[in-house]
Design a protein around this motif. Structure first.
Motif, mmCIF file in Angstrom:
data_model
loop_
_atom_site.group_PDB
_atom_site.id
_atom_site.type_symbol
_atom_site.label_atom_id
_atom_site.label_comp_id
_atom_site.label_asym_id
_atom_site.label_seq_id
_atom_site.Cartn_x
_atom_site.Cartn_y
_atom_site.Cartn_z
ATOM 1 N N ASN A 178 38.215 40.177 39.846
ATOM 2 C CA ASN A 178 39.583 40.104 40.358
ATOM 3 C C ASN A 178 40.377 41.370 40.053
ATOM 4 O O ASN A 178 41.581 41.428 40.325
ATOM 5 C CB ASN A 178 40.300 38.895 39.763
ATOM 6 N N GLY A 179 39.696 42.364 39.494
ATOM 7 C CA GLY A 179 40.339 43.641 39.240
ATOM 8 C C GLY A 179 41.070 43.732 37.913
ATOM 9 O O GLY A 179 41.713 44.750 37.628
ATOM 10 N N HIS A 180 40.994 42.684 37.079
ATOM 11 C CA HIS A 180 41.706 42.701 35.795
ATOM 12 C C HIS A 180 40.890 43.433 34.733
ATOM 13 O O HIS A 180 39.657 43.292 34.684
ATOM 14 C CB HIS A 180 41.989 41.269 35.326
ATOM 15 N N LEU A 181 41.580 44.185 33.882
ATOM 16 C CA LEU A 181 40.911 44.828 32.761
ATOM 17 C C LEU A 181 40.236 43.758 31.916
ATOM 18 O O LEU A 181 40.865 42.783 31.492
ATOM 19 C CB LEU A 181 41.927 45.613 31.926
ATOM 20 N N ASN A 182 38.937 43.944 31.660
ATOM 21 C CA ASN A 182 38.136 42.874 31.079
ATOM 22 C C ASN A 182 37.568 43.226 29.713
ATOM 23 O O ASN A 182 37.277 42.343 28.907
ATOM 24 C CB ASN A 182 36.989 42.534 32.046
#
Length: 278
Positions: A113-117
């Motif tokens: 989802n494009g979130h920093l993981n």
């Protein structure tokens, strides 16, 4: 000018160190000792990479050329990562510095989802040499004026650009961070005009959050060994973006590396800034 392969060969040797994983908020999750061998074979026509980490199977790769998502600077510093940001796919890149007997590498990963993981800090030294590390980076280490030179290399291997840089970091009366970045050309007789970008950020412990634009928030996380990592909190399609890492090598000497993507999600360039505190 060195070829990309010759730049890669600057990394030959046995590198001992550790892989340290952090949450996006900077919480230390785990730390694993490591030993990475880069061995030149067939008169350095081939390079064999062997990575050993405690509790994990060895990783072995052989290189006869470099390219794709990988680019090197002349001192051996490099970045490797995806060349295209796509919908519903994981995204990430590594930015790696080489200085004398030390390497410092930072990996940034984003979920589907494009979130920093997640973030991984890799600290290494050549086997048989001192493993001297810098203290964890602090805000006060960054305050002041930094002047230096940037080299930008391009994925399509067109001629590189070289230009001067000035970075000013200060705190206002409320404790908010103010950053001004200026850059101009020193290689093409002012073909590039001097430009200045000013931004402000909130400081929360080891996190500097550039939150002026709620839809494009960027955080800088201060890490051990003088390291910092700059990440968008979320990567979005049809918006340009950059990933950055920094390394305070000495109190008055710092390097920064920036991996830039255009608004089509295509990786375009890689920049290495070497700057000294005035």
């Amino acid at each position: 000018m060195k070829s990309q392969w010759e730049c890669f060969l600057q990394n030959l040797g046995v590198w001992e160190g550790s892989f340290t994983n952090f949450s996006p908020q900077g919480t230390l999750l785990n730390d694993t000792s490591s030993r990475l061998s880069l061995e030149g074979l067939n008169n350095n026509q081939t390079v064999r990479l062997t990575l050993s980490r405690s509790g994990k199977d060895d990783v072995i790769r052989e290189f006869m050329s470099v390219g794709g998502g990988l680019l090197f600077f002349e001192n051996g510093s490099f970045s490797e990562g995806l060349i295209q940001l796509g919908p519903f796919s994981e995204f990430g890149a590594e930015l790696a510095f080489v200085h004398e007997n030390r390497r410092l590498r930072l990996v940034q990963l984003f979920d589907k989802n494009g979130h920093l993981n997640g973030l991984t800090l890799i600290r290494e030294h050549l086997a048989g040499t001192p493993a001297t590390e810098r203290p964890p980076l602090q805000i006060n280490d960054l305050l002041g004026e930094w002047r230096g030179q940037a080299v930008t290399i391009y994925r399509d291997l067109r001629s590189s650009d070289i230009y001067s840089t000035t970075l000013k970091i200060q705190l206002d009366d409320t404790g908010r961070l103010i950053q001004s970045t200026s850059f101009g050309d020193v290689s093409r007789q002012a073909a590039l005009r001097l430009r200045t970008i000013t931004s402000t950020a909130t400081i929360k412990g080891s996190i500097i959050l550039f939150d002026q634009d709620p839809e494009k928030q960027v955080q800088v996380l201060l890490l051990p060994d003088g390291a910092s990592v700059t990440s968008p909190l979320q990567v979005l399609l049809r918006q340009s973006l950059f990933l950055e890492a920094g390394w305070l090598i000495q109190p008055n000497l710092r390097q920064r590396m920036i991996r830039s993507y255009n608004d089509k999600g295509e990786w375009v360039s890689l920049t290495l800034v070497t700057e000294e505190k005035v």
